[in-house]
Design a protein around this motif. Sequence first.
Motif, PDB file in Angstrom:
ATOM      1  N   ALA A  67    -119.892  34.689 -42.587  1.00  0.00           N
ATOM      2  CA  ALA A  67    -121.352  34.838 -42.669  1.00  0.00           C
ATOM      3  C   ALA A  67    -121.827  36.234 -42.279  1.00  0.00           C
ATOM      4  O   ALA A  67    -122.776  36.765 -42.878  1.00  0.00           O
ATOM      5  N   PHE A  68    -121.155  36.835 -41.279  1.00  0.00           N
ATOM      6  CA  PHE A  68    -121.645  38.117 -40.760  1.00  0.00           C
ATOM      7  C   PHE A  68    -120.674  39.272 -41.000  1.00  0.00           C
ATOM      8  O   PHE A  68    -120.839  40.349 -40.404  1.00  0.00           O
ATOM      9  N   ALA A  69    -119.667  39.051 -41.864  1.00  0.00           N
ATOM     10  CA  ALA A  69    -118.693  40.104 -42.204  1.00  0.00           C
ATOM     11  C   ALA A  69    -118.043  40.689 -40.952  1.00  0.00           C
ATOM     12  O   ALA A  69    -117.945  41.912 -40.779  1.00  0.00           O
ATOM     13  N   LEU A  70    -117.575  39.779 -40.054  1.00  0.00           N
ATOM     14  CA  LEU A  70    -116.932  40.202 -38.819  1.00  0.00           C
ATOM     15  C   LEU A  70    -115.416  40.045 -38.950  1.00  0.00           C
ATOM     16  O   LEU A  70    -114.939  39.247 -39.774  1.00  0.00           O
ATOM     17  N   PRO A  71    -114.640  40.761 -38.135  1.00  0.00           N
ATOM     18  CA  PRO A  71    -113.176  40.542 -38.136  1.00  0.00           C
ATOM     19  C   PRO A  71    -112.867  39.118 -37.704  1.00  0.00           C
ATOM     20  O   PRO A  71    -113.366  38.643 -36.677  1.00  0.00           O
ATOM     21  N   SER A  72    -112.052  38.414 -38.506  1.00  0.00           N
ATOM     22  CA  SER A  72    -111.827  36.989 -38.243  1.00  0.00           C
ATOM     23  C   SER A  72    -111.133  36.753 -36.904  1.00  0.00           C
ATOM     24  O   SER A  72    -111.519  35.843 -36.153  1.00  0.00           O
ATOM     25  N   GLY A  73    -110.116  37.558 -36.588  1.00  0.00           N
ATOM     26  CA  GLY A  73    -109.384  37.340 -35.343  1.00  0.00           C
ATOM     27  C   GLY A  73    -110.264  37.488 -34.117  1.00  0.00           C
ATOM     28  O   GLY A  73    -110.253  36.640 -33.217  1.00  0.00           O
ATOM     29  N   ALA A  74    -111.033  38.563 -34.069  1.00  0.00           N
ATOM     30  CA  ALA A  74    -111.900  38.807 -32.914  1.00  0.00           C
ATOM     31  C   ALA A  74    -112.960  37.716 -32.783  1.00  0.00           C
ATOM     32  O   ALA A  74    -113.278  37.269 -31.663  1.00  0.00           O
ATOM     33  N   THR A  75    -113.495  37.254 -33.897  1.00  0.00           N
ATOM     34  CA  THR A  75    -114.529  36.217 -33.862  1.00  0.00           C
ATOM     35  C   THR A  75    -113.963  34.890 -33.361  1.00  0.00           C
ATOM     36  O   THR A  75    -114.605  34.182 -32.571  1.00  0.00           O
ATOM     37  N   ILE A  76    -112.748  34.557 -33.810  1.00  0.00           N
ATOM     38  CA  ILE A  76    -112.095  33.324 -33.341  1.00  0.00           C
ATOM     39  C   ILE A  76    -111.859  33.391 -31.834  1.00  0.00           C
ATOM     40  O   ILE A  76    -112.115  32.427 -31.098  1.00  0.00           O
ATOM     41  N   VAL A  77    -111.383  34.537 -31.357  1.00  0.00           N
ATOM     42  CA  VAL A  77    -111.105  34.681 -29.918  1.00  0.00           C
ATOM     43  C   VAL A  77    -112.398  34.597 -29.101  1.00  0.00           C
ATOM     44  O   VAL A  77    -112.425  33.987 -28.025  1.00  0.00           O
ATOM     45  N   MET A  78    -113.486  35.163 -29.592  1.00  0.00           N
ATOM     46  CA  MET A  78    -114.756  35.067 -28.864  1.00  0.00           C
ATOM     47  C   MET A  78    -115.218  33.609 -28.774  1.00  0.00           C
ATOM     48  O   MET A  78    -115.788  33.178 -27.763  1.00  0.00           O
ATOM     49  N   CYS A  79    -114.977  32.835 -29.846  1.00  0.00           N
ATOM     50  CA  CYS A  79    -115.347  31.411 -29.823  1.00  0.00           C
ATOM     51  C   CYS A  79    -114.538  30.650 -28.775  1.00  0.00           C
ATOM     52  O   CYS A  79    -115.090  29.830 -28.015  1.00  0.00           O
ATOM     53  N   VAL A  80    -113.237  30.915 -28.710  1.00  0.00           N
ATOM     54  CA  VAL A  80    -112.411  30.189 -27.731  1.00  0.00           C
ATOM     55  C   VAL A  80    -112.719  30.663 -26.314  1.00  0.00           C
ATOM     56  O   VAL A  80    -112.654  29.881 -25.357  1.00  0.00           O
TER      57      VAL A  80
END
Length: 265
Positions: A239-252
């Motif tokens: 949705a926001f064109a963010l790096p997938s790995g970093a976004t997943i880690v921020m969620c966890v």
Amino acid sequence: MLELFQYQFMVNAFLAGIMIALLASISGAFVVLRRYALLTETLAHSALVGVAVGILTETNPVWMAVAAALLSAWTIEYLRSFFHLYSDAVLAIFLSGSLALAVIIVSLAGAFNSSLFSYLFGSILSVSREEVWTIFAVGIPALALLGYFYKELYFIAFDEEVAKTGGIPVTLLNFMLVSIVAVIIALSIRIVGTLLIGALMVIPTVAALRFRQGFSVTVGLSVLFALFSVTAGMLLSYAFALPSGATIVMCVLLIFVISLLINRR
């Protein structure tokens, strides 16, 4: 939101991400309980050496990462088991050495570019259908092995010496566990990236442990947290064109903070 599944790369990313979340959270539970969490970071850096060699030699970086991570995992376990070196010391040596070697090889290849960054931090755009099949082909037998040796791995995690005395093939199962962790890390680099996969293996279990339940419930919570983080992370990444790995880690990480607030003692 459902329209994103009309894109093949998003379907590939979700299928691969769900399998990686299952594998990382279940194997990560055994790693964390053994106080062996630094293993994930060390093998991730070793996988980076494989990526660098793949870029330099123009071979498949993912398969080179698998080979490098497996070689490091077996060497670490051999040194720990047969030379009786301290685990944290061996891991620190391999972590620093692998990163230094990877930087030198990448520098020689002149590959400090966007392609390298996709391996470092993950990119949902780069997951191919062939890689999804590979992850499932490797992941299903790995899950079967973890399930079949569940009781033995649980026993070893709490007391390795007593497990040896009880006749459990500790050395063989230790090599099996580090091999599974190495392969998971290497195959995850397209989704989460080599520098961030350690977080997906460790943080869900640490968050689940805050609820102080039995081991089976803790593993279940860890799986739930990992699946939610991967799904939410990839949706936000798209949705926001963010790096997938970093976004997943921020969620966890957010889940970990919530677990701390819920269980303060």
